[in-house]
Design a protein around this motif. Structure first.
Motif, short mmCIF file in Angstrom:
data_model
loop_
_atom_site.label_atom_id
_atom_site.label_comp_id
_atom_site.label_asym_id
_atom_site.label_seq_id
_atom_site.Cartn_x
_atom_site.Cartn_y
_atom_site.Cartn_z
N ALA A 1 0.84 -1.21 0.00
CA ALA A 1 0.00 0.00 0.00
C ALA A 1 0.87 1.26 0.00
CB ALA A 1 -0.93 0.00 1.21
N VAL A 2 1.96 1.21 0.76
CA VAL A 2 2.90 2.34 0.79
C VAL A 2 3.48 2.57 -0.60
CG1 VAL A 2 5.16 3.11 1.65
CG2 VAL A 2 3.45 2.21 3.24
N VAL A 3 3.87 1.49 -1.29
CA VAL A 3 4.42 1.62 -2.65
C VAL A 3 3.39 2.26 -3.57
CG1 VAL A 3 5.20 0.29 -4.66
CG2 VAL A 3 6.08 -0.25 -2.39
N GLU A 4 2.13 1.87 -3.45
CA GLU A 4 1.08 2.45 -4.30
C GLU A 4 0.89 3.94 -3.99
OE1 GLU A 4 -2.43 0.01 -4.01
OE2 GLU A 4 -1.31 -1.78 -4.62
N HIS A 5 0.89 4.27 -2.71
CA HIS A 5 0.77 5.69 -2.33
C HIS A 5 1.98 6.49 -2.83
CE1 HIS A 5 -2.89 5.66 -0.01
NE2 HIS A 5 -2.46 4.66 0.75
N LEU A 6 3.17 5.92 -2.73
CA LEU A 6 4.37 6.60 -3.22
C LEU A 6 4.30 6.82 -4.72
CD1 LEU A 6 7.06 4.79 -1.05
CD2 LEU A 6 6.48 7.24 -0.95
N ALA A 7 3.69 5.89 -5.45
CA ALA A 7 3.53 6.05 -6.90
C ALA A 7 2.63 7.25 -7.21
CB ALA A 7 2.96 4.78 -7.52
N VAL A 8 1.59 7.45 -6.42
CA VAL A 8 0.71 8.61 -6.61
C VAL A 8 1.47 9.90 -6.30
CG1 VAL A 8 -1.38 9.78 -5.78
CG2 VAL A 8 -1.40 7.30 -6.15
N LEU A 9 2.24 9.89 -5.20
CA LEU A 9 3.03 11.07 -4.85
C LEU A 9 4.09 11.36 -5.91
CD1 LEU A 9 3.49 10.39 -1.02
CD2 LEU A 9 2.07 12.17 -2.06
N ASP A 10 4.67 10.31 -6.46
CA ASP A 10 5.67 10.47 -7.53
C ASP A 10 5.02 11.06 -8.78
OD1 ASP A 10 8.08 10.30 -8.94
OD2 ASP A 10 7.74 8.22 -9.50
N ALA A 11 3.85 10.57 -9.15
CA ALA A 11 3.15 11.08 -10.33
C ALA A 11 2.77 12.54 -10.17
CB ALA A 11 1.90 10.23 -10.60
N ALA A 12 2.54 12.97 -8.93
CA ALA A 12 2.21 14.37 -8.66
C ALA A 12 3.46 15.24 -8.55
CB ALA A 12 1.39 14.48 -7.36
N GLY A 13 4.64 14.62 -8.64
CA GLY A 13 5.89 15.37 -8.56
C GLY A 13 6.31 15.70 -7.14
N LEU A 14 5.73 15.00 -6.16
CA LEU A 14 6.03 15.30 -4.76
C LEU A 14 7.18 14.50 -4.18
CD1 LEU A 14 2.36 15.59 -3.53
CD2 LEU A 14 4.01 17.45 -3.77
N VAL A 15 7.43 13.31 -4.74
CA VAL A 15 8.56 12.49 -4.30
C VAL A 15 9.28 11.93 -5.51
CG1 VAL A 15 7.42 11.84 -2.13
CG2 VAL A 15 7.30 10.30 -4.09
N THR A 16 10.46 11.48 -5.27
CA THR A 16 11.22 10.79 -6.31
C THR A 16 11.82 9.54 -5.69
OG1 THR A 16 12.94 11.04 -7.97
CG2 THR A 16 13.37 12.07 -5.86
N GLY A 17 11.94 8.51 -6.49
CA GLY A 17 12.54 7.27 -6.01
C GLY A 17 13.78 6.97 -6.81
N GLY A 18 14.84 6.63 -6.10
CA GLY A 18 16.10 6.28 -6.76
C GLY A 18 16.62 4.96 -6.25
N ARG A 19 17.07 4.13 -7.14
CA ARG A 19 17.57 2.81 -6.77
C ARG A 19 18.99 2.93 -6.21
NH1 ARG A 19 15.73 -2.02 -7.09
NH2 ARG A 19 13.95 -1.50 -8.39
N VAL A 20 19.17 2.31 -5.04
CA VAL A 20 20.48 2.20 -4.40
C VAL A 20 20.67 0.73 -4.12
CG1 VAL A 20 21.91 2.86 -2.44
CG2 VAL A 20 20.25 4.49 -3.35
N GLY A 21 21.42 0.05 -4.98
CA GLY A 21 21.56 -1.40 -4.86
C GLY A 21 20.22 -2.06 -5.15
N ARG A 22 19.73 -2.85 -4.21
CA ARG A 22 18.45 -3.52 -4.38
C ARG A 22 17.27 -2.71 -3.84
NH1 ARG A 22 19.17 -9.36 -2.02
NH2 ARG A 22 16.94 -9.29 -2.41
N GLU A 23 17.56 -1.61 -3.18
CA GLU A 23 16.51 -0.79 -2.55
C GLU A 23 16.14 0.39 -3.44
OE1 GLU A 23 17.42 -1.10 2.17
OE2 GLU A 23 18.43 0.48 1.06
N VAL A 24 14.90 0.83 -3.28
CA VAL A 24 14.47 2.10 -3.87
C VAL A 24 14.28 3.06 -2.71
CG1 VAL A 24 12.72 3.31 -5.20
CG2 VAL A 24 13.33 0.96 -5.81
N ARG A 25 15.05 4.14 -2.74
CA ARG A 25 14.96 5.15 -1.68
C ARG A 25 14.17 6.34 -2.22
NH1 ARG A 25 17.73 4.77 2.72
NH2 ARG A 25 19.13 3.02 2.99
N TYR A 26 13.20 6.78 -1.42
CA TYR A 26 12.32 7.88 -1.81
C TYR A 26 12.71 9.14 -1.04
CZ TYR A 26 9.48 4.29 -3.94
OH TYR A 26 9.04 3.25 -4.72
N ALA A 27 12.53 10.28 -1.69
CA ALA A 27 12.80 11.58 -1.07
C ALA A 27 11.77 12.59 -1.58
CB ALA A 27 14.22 12.06 -1.42
N VAL A 28 11.58 13.63 -0.81
CA VAL A 28 10.65 14.69 -1.18
C VAL A 28 11.23 15.54 -2.30
CG1 VAL A 28 9.47 16.78 -0.36
CG2 VAL A 28 9.65 14.80 1.14
#
Length: 123
Positions: A52-79
């Motif tokens: 559910a968090v991933v889905e919410h982050l996708a909505v925030l990303d689509a709105a330009g509010l967060v970005t996700g960047g891959r670091v190794g096997r993880e995706v780290r999100y930032a405002v």
């Protein structure tokens, strides 16, 4: 929409839509506090699943509010503050317009009140 750059209306619309959900607002607050975090870390602080968090982050990303960047096997999100800045400027402009309009109405209302009750003290 007041004087904004082209596309600002769409940015504001998507930001307001994304922030209409309280879980997404909590996610944004958590990211603002932490700087960056994974979906797993964020899910540990919320009463929803990691998916559910991933889905919410996708909505925030689509709105330009967060970005996700891959670091190794993880995706780290930032405002990403740019979309929030555009929305805040629009809200401030809207508030300013209301203050201006209410300042114009106030003397008319006071005059009408005094005419209705001449014994009333204006202040």
């Amino acid at each position: 929409m007041t004087e904004e750059s082209p596309g600002a209306a769409e940015v504001v619309d998507s930001v307001i839509g994304a922030l209409a959900d309280p879980t997404r607002r909590q996610l944004l607050d958590l990211l603002a506090e932490r700087g960056e975090a994974t979906a797993t870390t964020l899910a540990a602080h919320l009463p929803v699943s990691r998916q559910a968090v991933v889905e919410h982050l996708a909505v925030l990303d689509a709105a330009g509010l967060v970005t996700g960047g891959r670091v190794g096997r993880e995706v780290r999100y930032a405002v990403r503050p740019a979309a929030l800045d555009v929305t805040a400027r629009w809200m401030a402009s809207l508030a300013s317009e209301w203050v201006r309009l209410l300042a114009r109405i106030k003397p008319l209302a006071e005059t009408a009140e005094q005419e209705a009750d001449p014994s009333a003290d204006p202040d």
